[in-house]
Design a protein around this motif. Structure first.
Motif, PDB file in Angstrom:
ATOM      1  N   GLY A 175     -47.799  98.982 -36.036  1.00  0.00           N
ATOM      2  CA  GLY A 175     -47.690  98.421 -37.378  1.00  0.00           C
ATOM      3  C   GLY A 175     -47.013  99.382 -38.322  1.00  0.00           C
ATOM      4  N   TYR A 176     -47.430  99.329 -39.587  1.00  0.00           N
ATOM      5  CA  TYR A 176     -46.876 100.222 -40.595  1.00  0.00           C
ATOM      6  C   TYR A 176     -47.996 100.580 -41.557  1.00  0.00           C
ATOM      7  N   GLU A 177     -48.487 101.813 -41.467  1.00  0.00           N
ATOM      8  CA  GLU A 177     -49.597 102.277 -42.294  1.00  0.00           C
ATOM      9  C   GLU A 177     -49.038 103.099 -43.463  1.00  0.00           C
ATOM     10  N   LYS A 178     -49.142 102.571 -44.676  1.00  0.00           N
ATOM     11  CA  LYS A 178     -48.578 103.238 -45.844  1.00  0.00           C
ATOM     12  C   LYS A 178     -49.164 104.631 -46.088  1.00  0.00           C
ATOM     13  N   PRO A 179     -50.500 104.834 -45.965  1.00  0.00           N
ATOM     14  CA  PRO A 179     -51.032 106.186 -46.201  1.00  0.00           C
ATOM     15  C   PRO A 179     -50.444 107.225 -45.243  1.00  0.00           C
ATOM     16  N   VAL A 180     -50.164 106.814 -44.007  1.00  0.00           N
ATOM     17  CA  VAL A 180     -49.551 107.729 -43.043  1.00  0.00           C
ATOM     18  C   VAL A 180     -48.112 108.020 -43.449  1.00  0.00           C
ATOM     19  N   MET A 181     -47.384 106.986 -43.845  1.00  0.00           N
ATOM     20  CA  MET A 181     -45.980 107.155 -44.195  1.00  0.00           C
ATOM     21  C   MET A 181     -45.798 107.967 -45.475  1.00  0.00           C
ATOM     22  N   GLU A 182     -46.812 108.012 -46.321  1.00  0.00           N
ATOM     23  CA  GLU A 182     -46.725 108.848 -47.531  1.00  0.00           C
ATOM     24  C   GLU A 182     -46.620 110.325 -47.185  1.00  0.00           C
ATOM     25  N   VAL A 183     -47.063 110.685 -45.990  1.00  0.00           N
ATOM     26  CA  VAL A 183     -46.912 112.051 -45.496  1.00  0.00           C
ATOM     27  C   VAL A 183     -45.593 112.209 -44.740  1.00  0.00           C
ATOM     28  N   VAL A 184     -45.213 111.164 -44.003  1.00  0.00           N
ATOM     29  CA  VAL A 184     -44.047 111.253 -43.127  1.00  0.00           C
ATOM     30  C   VAL A 184     -42.732 111.291 -43.904  1.00  0.00           C
ATOM     31  N   VAL A 185     -42.599 110.466 -44.926  1.00  0.00           N
ATOM     32  CA  VAL A 185     -41.324 110.383 -45.657  1.00  0.00           C
ATOM     33  C   VAL A 185     -40.898 111.736 -46.230  1.00  0.00           C
ATOM     34  N   PRO A 186     -41.766 112.456 -46.964  1.00  0.00           N
ATOM     35  CA  PRO A 186     -41.340 113.776 -47.456  1.00  0.00           C
ATOM     36  C   PRO A 186     -41.155 114.794 -46.333  1.00  0.00           C
ATOM     37  N   LEU A 187     -41.867 114.618 -45.236  1.00  0.00           N
ATOM     38  CA  LEU A 187     -41.707 115.520 -44.096  1.00  0.00           C
ATOM     39  C   LEU A 187     -40.297 115.413 -43.516  1.00  0.00           C
ATOM     40  N   ILE A 188     -39.851 114.188 -43.301  1.00  0.00           N
ATOM     41  CA  ILE A 188     -38.513 113.967 -42.750  1.00  0.00           C
ATOM     42  C   ILE A 188     -37.450 114.548 -43.677  1.00  0.00           C
ATOM     43  N   LYS A 189     -37.664 114.414 -44.980  1.00  0.00           N
ATOM     44  CA  LYS A 189     -36.724 114.971 -45.963  1.00  0.00           C
ATOM     45  C   LYS A 189     -36.710 116.488 -45.913  1.00  0.00           C
ATOM     46  N   ALA A 190     -37.907 117.095 -45.819  1.00  0.00           N
ATOM     47  CA  ALA A 190     -38.009 118.556 -45.850  1.00  0.00           C
ATOM     48  C   ALA A 190     -37.274 119.208 -44.685  1.00  0.00           C
ATOM     49  N   PHE A 191     -37.292 118.558 -43.530  1.00  0.00           N
ATOM     50  CA  PHE A 191     -36.666 119.154 -42.348  1.00  0.00           C
ATOM     51  C   PHE A 191     -35.276 118.577 -42.077  1.00  0.00           C
ATOM     52  N   GLY A 192     -34.818 117.689 -42.936  1.00  0.00           N
ATOM     53  CA  GLY A 192     -33.481 117.125 -42.757  1.00  0.00           C
ATOM     54  C   GLY A 192     -33.321 116.415 -41.438  1.00  0.00           C
ATOM     55  N   CYS A 193     -34.349 115.692 -40.998  1.00  0.00           N
ATOM     56  CA  CYS A 193     -34.314 115.052 -39.684  1.00  0.00           C
ATOM     57  C   CYS A 193     -33.210 114.001 -39.608  1.00  0.00           C
ATOM     58  N   ASP A 194     -32.636 113.871 -38.412  1.00  0.00           N
ATOM     59  CA  ASP A 194     -31.458 113.032 -38.250  1.00  0.00           C
ATOM     60  C   ASP A 194     -31.428 112.467 -36.838  1.00  0.00           C
ATOM     61  N   GLY A 195     -31.499 111.143 -36.714  1.00  0.00           N
ATOM     62  CA  GLY A 195     -31.506 110.508 -35.404  1.00  0.00           C
ATOM     63  C   GLY A 195     -32.744 109.656 -35.233  1.00  0.00           C
ATOM     64  N   ILE A 196     -33.358 109.737 -34.070  1.00  0.00           N
ATOM     65  CA  ILE A 196     -34.634 109.066 -33.817  1.00  0.00           C
ATOM     66  C   ILE A 196     -35.629 110.141 -33.398  1.00  0.00           C
ATOM     67  N   VAL A 197     -36.650 110.334 -34.207  1.00  0.00           N
ATOM     68  CA  VAL A 197     -37.633 111.383 -33.964  1.00  0.00           C
ATOM     69  C   VAL A 197     -39.026 110.764 -33.952  1.00  0.00           C
ATOM     70  N   SER A 198     -40.008 111.552 -33.558  1.00  0.00           N
ATOM     71  CA  SER A 198     -41.392 111.089 -33.609  1.00  0.00           C
ATOM     72  C   SER A 198     -42.241 112.143 -34.312  1.00  0.00           C
ATOM     73  N   VAL A 199     -43.237 111.668 -35.031  1.00  0.00           N
ATOM     74  CA  VAL A 199     -44.128 112.527 -35.801  1.00  0.00           C
ATOM     75  C   VAL A 199     -45.557 112.243 -35.378  1.00  0.00           C
ATOM     76  N   GLN A 200     -46.379 113.287 -35.300  1.00  0.00           N
ATOM     77  CA  GLN A 200     -47.808 113.123 -35.036  1.00  0.00           C
ATOM     78  C   GLN A 200     -48.588 113.559 -36.274  1.00  0.00           C
ATOM     79  N   THR A 201     -49.545 112.736 -36.675  1.00  0.00           N
ATOM     80  CA  THR A 201     -50.454 113.097 -37.755  1.00  0.00           C
ATOM     81  C   THR A 201     -51.888 112.851 -37.298  1.00  0.00           C
ATOM     82  N   LYS A 202     -52.828 113.461 -38.010  1.00  0.00           N
ATOM     83  CA  LYS A 202     -54.244 113.251 -37.714  1.00  0.00           C
ATOM     84  C   LYS A 202     -55.020 113.389 -39.018  1.00  0.00           C
ATOM     85  N   ALA A 203     -56.024 112.571 -39.181  1.00  0.00           N
ATOM     86  CA  ALA A 203     -56.806 112.602 -40.410  1.00  0.00           C
ATOM     87  C   ALA A 203     -57.880 113.677 -40.328  1.00  0.00           C
TER      88      ALA A 203
END
Length: 381
Positions: free
Chosen positions: A281-309
């Motif tokens: 699905g698409y969990e907004k609270p998770v993506m609130e962490v992911v979006v700035p993360l992708i920006k900070a590292f200048g990610c480019d392509g198709i990547v995967s991110v792991q998070t944990k509460a």
């Protein structure tokens, strides 16, 4: 090295180089995209080993050159003796120019290619390594450096303390043993070397050493036994392995597949696992962490991110993998196939994806992976 190569001078090509675990699924998605596209394109795959289950999903295939014995990692099914040859990136570049490759996803060897980004760009090839600089890829791979950079950008991240010796480990344990802990290597994939530490005393009736050996999927080990194993390891003595001590976060873990371009999230799907079932699905609270993360590292392509509460429910980043995840194929069940979204755009078949539009197309679902098999025929490549 080429085999079954049907070169065409009239259409563009897309090349998926050796990946970690999702190369076949992505090639199948590209073939499905090609079947429905008004614009034809050519699908190329390459690998170091003879992998017919992967190659059967491509229009053209190549065997990538071996660089060294370590390149085969000694853990592969059929290690092949190294042979002197040109660097992998140079081999791929030469073939890609002949095949009019428009987009190249580098898979597991991104840093090797990234060091020559300008050369690929000059050849008209859109290079997808997961980031756009060697420094960024190295900071992603080094989990301690990664954590420090996350802190520098105020991104919630799991804390970690590095140790290289038993003395350093014991000092860290004395400082942080008031909380659940775990260990993992500074660099690594597939949870190799990850263990939860059980601080129970050997005399405590609740501690059962054999239980940890028997239920290995729990990835748990008694702290004192880990210290002993680490201290007396001949492998560590011969090849030091920098490790991290970390708080063990008790909350739900998420894997997030991300299509991104120069630090911008174009499309993403979140998933978490309960038992053997993946929840897509698409969990907004998770993506609130992911979006700035992708920006900070200048990610480019198709990547995967792991998070944990954590214990307060705050989602913390564990890591970025600068390659597509093994579960990238699951995204198709949601109505949004991220492989097709990304490559459709990079091949010029579709307009640039917008995250807010992609989110509207996602239908949450549950997925269970199944075991399948293919027959391997002997063939010379």
């Amino acid at each position: 090295m080429p085999s079954d190569t049907r070169t065409t001078t009239d259409i563009a090509s897309v090349w998926l180089a050796e990946g970690q675990s999702s190369q076949r699924d992505m090639l199948a998605s590209l073939q499905a995209l090609k079947a429905t596209s008004n614009t034809p394109f050519h699908v190329i795959a390459s690998h170091r080993h003879n992998r017919p289950e992967i190659f059967e999903c491509a229009d053209s295939i190549y065997r990538e050159p071996h660089l060294s014995i370590s390149d085969d990692e000694s853990l592969t099914d059929n290690p092949v003796e190294a042979e002197p040859t040109m660097p992998r990136w140079q081999f791929v570049l030469e073939q890609a120019q002949q095949q009019k490759v428009k987009v190249l996803l580098t898979g597991r060897n991104g840093i090797d290619y990234e060091a020559h980004r300008d050369t690929f760009s000059a050849a008209g090839i859109r290079l997808l390594t997961g980031a756009t600089s060697v420094d960024a890829l190295e900071s992603i791979d080094d989990k301690f450096a990664f954590m420090q950079q996350c802190h520098a950008h105020n991104i919630p991240v799991a804390d970690a303390w590095r140790f290289d010796t038993t003395a350093e480990l014991k000092a860290l344990l004395a400082q942080h043993s008031h909380q659940p802990l775990c260990v993992k290597p500074v660099t690594g994939i597939f949870a190799q070397g990850f263990w939860r530490l059980d601080s129970s005393k050997a005399s405590d009736e609740t501690y059962d050493s054999f239980e940890h050996l028997y239920f290995t999927e729990a990835k748990k080990i008694n702290t004192q036994q880990f210290i002993s194993a680490y201290t007396n390891s001949q492998m560590v003595k011969e090849r030091p392995i920098p490790m991290l001590l970390m708080p063990f976060l008790p909350g739900q873990e998420y894997s997030i597949d991300v299509v991104c371009e120069y630090g911008e999230v174009l499309a993403a799907i979140t998933r978490h696992k309960t038992g053997k079932v993946q929840h897509i699905g698409y969990e907004k609270p998770v993506m609130e962490v992911v979006v700035p993360l992708i920006k900070a590292f200048g990610c480019d392509g198709i990547v995967s991110v792991q998070t944990k509460a954590d214990d307060e429910g705050l989602h913390r980043v564990l890591e970025i993998n600068s390659r597509p995840s093994g579960g990238i194929g699951y995204t198709a069940h949601s109505g949004v196939d991220l492989t097709q979204v990304g490559f459709g755009y990079w091949l010029g078949l579709t307009d640039k994806p917008k995250l807010e539009d992609i989110v509207k197309e996602i239908t949450p679902c549950q997925v269970r992976s199944i075991m399948t098999s293919v027959k391997i025929e002997e063939q010379a490549l």
